[in-house]
Design a protein around this motif. Sequence first.
Motif, short mmCIF file in Angstrom:
data_model
loop_
_atom_site.label_atom_id
_atom_site.label_comp_id
_atom_site.label_asym_id
_atom_site.label_seq_id
_atom_site.Cartn_x
_atom_site.Cartn_y
_atom_site.Cartn_z
N UNK A 85 20.00 16.07 -27.88
CA UNK A 85 20.00 17.54 -27.28
C UNK A 85 18.32 17.92 -28.33
N UNK A 86 18.04 17.86 -28.59
CA UNK A 86 17.02 18.78 -29.38
C UNK A 86 15.55 17.87 -27.44
N UNK A 87 16.06 16.50 -27.19
CA UNK A 87 15.17 16.42 -26.32
C UNK A 87 15.55 17.15 -24.78
N UNK A 88 16.77 17.24 -24.91
CA UNK A 88 17.42 18.15 -23.76
C UNK A 88 16.60 18.90 -23.60
N UNK A 89 16.53 20.18 -24.91
CA UNK A 89 17.01 21.16 -25.24
C UNK A 89 15.41 22.30 -24.87
N UNK A 90 14.29 20.82 -25.69
CA UNK A 90 13.30 20.95 -24.85
C UNK A 90 12.95 21.54 -23.56
N UNK A 91 13.30 20.65 -22.89
CA UNK A 91 13.30 20.06 -21.47
C UNK A 91 13.93 21.44 -20.96
N UNK A 92 15.24 21.77 -21.04
CA UNK A 92 15.85 22.90 -20.28
C UNK A 92 14.83 24.30 -20.79
N UNK A 93 15.06 24.79 -22.60
CA UNK A 93 14.52 26.17 -22.40
C UNK A 93 13.27 25.73 -22.99
N UNK A 94 12.38 25.42 -21.78
CA UNK A 94 10.20 25.60 -21.89
C UNK A 94 10.24 26.55 -22.66
N UNK B 257 23.13 11.34 -35.86
CA UNK B 257 21.95 11.73 -35.43
C UNK B 257 21.22 11.63 -34.17
N UNK B 258 22.37 10.46 -33.15
CA UNK B 258 22.17 10.02 -31.75
C UNK B 258 21.73 11.66 -31.34
N UNK B 259 22.89 12.09 -31.31
CA UNK B 259 23.51 13.17 -30.37
C UNK B 259 22.45 14.08 -31.09
N UNK B 260 21.92 14.43 -31.91
CA UNK B 260 20.88 15.11 -32.56
C UNK B 260 19.84 14.88 -31.70
N UNK B 261 18.54 14.21 -31.24
CA UNK B 261 18.08 13.39 -31.38
C UNK B 261 17.97 13.76 -29.18
N UNK C 269 9.81 22.79 -31.89
CA UNK C 269 9.59 22.16 -32.80
C UNK C 269 10.08 21.96 -34.52
N UNK C 270 11.30 22.43 -35.16
CA UNK C 270 11.30 22.36 -36.07
C UNK C 270 12.63 21.45 -36.17
N UNK C 271 13.37 21.68 -35.34
CA UNK C 271 13.82 20.82 -35.38
C UNK C 271 13.92 19.34 -34.35
N UNK C 272 12.77 19.29 -33.71
CA UNK C 272 11.81 17.82 -33.86
C UNK C 272 11.14 17.23 -35.74
N UNK C 273 11.05 18.74 -36.39
CA UNK C 273 10.65 17.74 -37.63
C UNK C 273 12.26 17.14 -38.31
N UNK C 274 13.74 18.42 -38.08
CA UNK C 274 14.36 17.12 -38.64
C UNK C 274 15.20 16.55 -38.60
N UNK C 275 15.13 16.08 -36.98
CA UNK C 275 14.86 14.32 -36.02
C UNK C 275 13.93 14.00 -37.15
N UNK D 22 22.55 23.83 -35.29
CA UNK D 22 22.89 24.09 -36.72
C UNK D 22 23.65 23.33 -37.28
N UNK D 23 25.20 23.33 -36.14
CA UNK D 23 26.36 23.07 -36.71
C UNK D 23 25.98 21.22 -36.95
N UNK D 24 25.09 20.45 -35.92
CA UNK D 24 24.79 18.92 -35.81
C UNK D 24 24.49 18.69 -37.73
N UNK D 25 23.58 19.76 -37.69
CA UNK D 25 22.27 19.40 -39.10
C UNK D 25 23.17 19.90 -39.91
N UNK D 26 24.47 20.35 -40.32
CA UNK D 26 25.50 20.65 -41.84
C UNK D 26 25.98 19.97 -41.67
N UNK D 27 26.84 18.81 -40.70
CA UNK D 27 27.37 18.02 -40.47
C UNK D 27 27.04 16.93 -40.87
N UNK D 28 25.93 17.06 -40.71
CA UNK D 28 24.51 15.15 -41.14
C UNK D 28 24.92 15.64 -42.67
#
Length: 570
Positions: free
Chosen positions: A162-171, A156-160, A176-182, A134-140
């Motif tokens: 982070x979303x991929x890593x979160x999806x992998x770690x927190x299965x 943008x690079x960090x958001x991409x 999905x909503x963060x993939x849409x944001x990216x 949420x912080x990254x989206x606001x800063x963007x």
Amino acid sequence: MSQPQQHLNSNIPVSEIFWTLVDKADKKFSKIRDLPYYQRSRHDTYFSKVFKVYTQLWKFQQENRQKLIEAGLKRWEIGEIASRIGQLYFGQYMRTSDFNYLSESFIFYEAIFTRDYFKDGLFQDVNIANKQLRFLARFLTVCLLLNRREMLQQLVNQLKVLVDECKRVFQDSDFKEWKVVVLEIGRFLKADTAFMNVRPLRYSLVLDSHPDNLPHVPVAIAKRNLKLRDAVLSSFHHNEVKFSELTIDTFRMLQCLEWEPSGSFYQSSGSKLSQNGATGTGRISYLQDIADPTLPANPRKAILYRPSLTHFIAVLATICEELPLDGILLVYLSASGAGSSGAGHNESGCLNFGSRGDKGSNCIYPSDFLPFTRRPLLLVIDNDNSNAFKVIAEASKGESVAMLLSPSRLPPIASDFSHTSNGSLFTMFLTAPLQAFCLLLGFSGTDIDLDLYNKAEMLLSSSLNNWGLALASSDTLDPVWGQVLGDPFIRRLLLRFIFCQTVLTLYAPVYNKNEFLPTCVPSLPKPVLSPSYSYQSVILHLASIFSATKYFIFSEDVSPETVSTNVDQL
């Protein structure tokens, strides 16, 4: 004596004082966060109270950082306080359009980013991961509005990642909503970077006339001088380019209605505002550097994302109630046409701000504006049924409405241009006219030699100034335009409208076809211009710079041979 100091003297533990302050700040923050941005003036006092608490909290944690950490304070909790302060500043920018608040928001967000406040425990706790996202989206959003492109790309690079890593770690969690944001920010930047950093969208005193130097319209025509004080900006297109609640069209209009901070566009875009977060003299001196005391305040703007009709009406009513006596309200609406379905008597169309099957309840009709024509109003309607709004001029309730209406059809464009990938061509002409001219002819930013582009920019800028002089001195200028021609923002929009209208009038694929031309209500006079600055000559000059005269049809007395020498002299 301040409250924290009183507690210290009473031997209350530092951590207890801190969490009491946090609780107090959280309660006040939740109240101001839910307040609508458009009710601005009535909440300034409340903002000061909330900000005072957060200032107290921020200072207290700085002075007692080590004791608090020993008592269990986490870095992400410090980051959250800083993030709240950044949000407060951003919210106040949205309410007031004061650029300094936006700069302050950047300073706090940059401190969080560079110090990695949310790093510890990021992949152990899904709540901390979501806080970072949420912080990254606001800063963007803040970086978009500040045109901080290098920082944008980092985010943008960090958001991409982070979303991929979160999806992998927190299965078990749904990202999905963060993939849409990216995907959204990727589309937005692609639409907005064709001519990136060639010229700011904001009103720059380096490139545009100082308001004190604008020509005066004779008193016989303009009995008063109105200033753009407020604007309502909204767009609704299916699958339109957007990030969060900022569409590409409202983003361009918002930027176009603000002053460019003095010199900031011409400094290195990678330069740092501050390395020390909320403290230090570097931040203060920077803000003093960009503040120009000779300029009036930015017009206040309300951004409405896909509003319901009732919400739209409520916002208009609130702003009209607060509009100063010398003020004019600009309403910019860009939406898909809904035809005449559900229209009332004598209404041939409307703007649809709802889903395709939702007729009526979310359609904005010309008659919806009539109660607000008791105050000075400038409508900018970007819609294939914009001409339906002409009826407002005949039924106004006290003030004559000024209107800039888009063409009913989009001309064939040499480039691969569509609203779903680039935004509106008409809006682009009003906010980035040379960019629109180039895209119409099929040139992208990477195709064009920068020296040629700068030469064309100089020509267009001087030509628009000459057109403005001619308009101001015309004895047939309608008083509706005469009373706003002294406002730098409206003047610039009006002159760019003339440029758009002239380009499309001469554009060969749609030559002599009125449905491809924008309309101005009341109509503008044809002022007396010298041959070298006549509308046709300017377009021919510009087309010659880009070797694109074949795209236009000029009258016989204006030919490429007559302008070649002038182009070389630029």
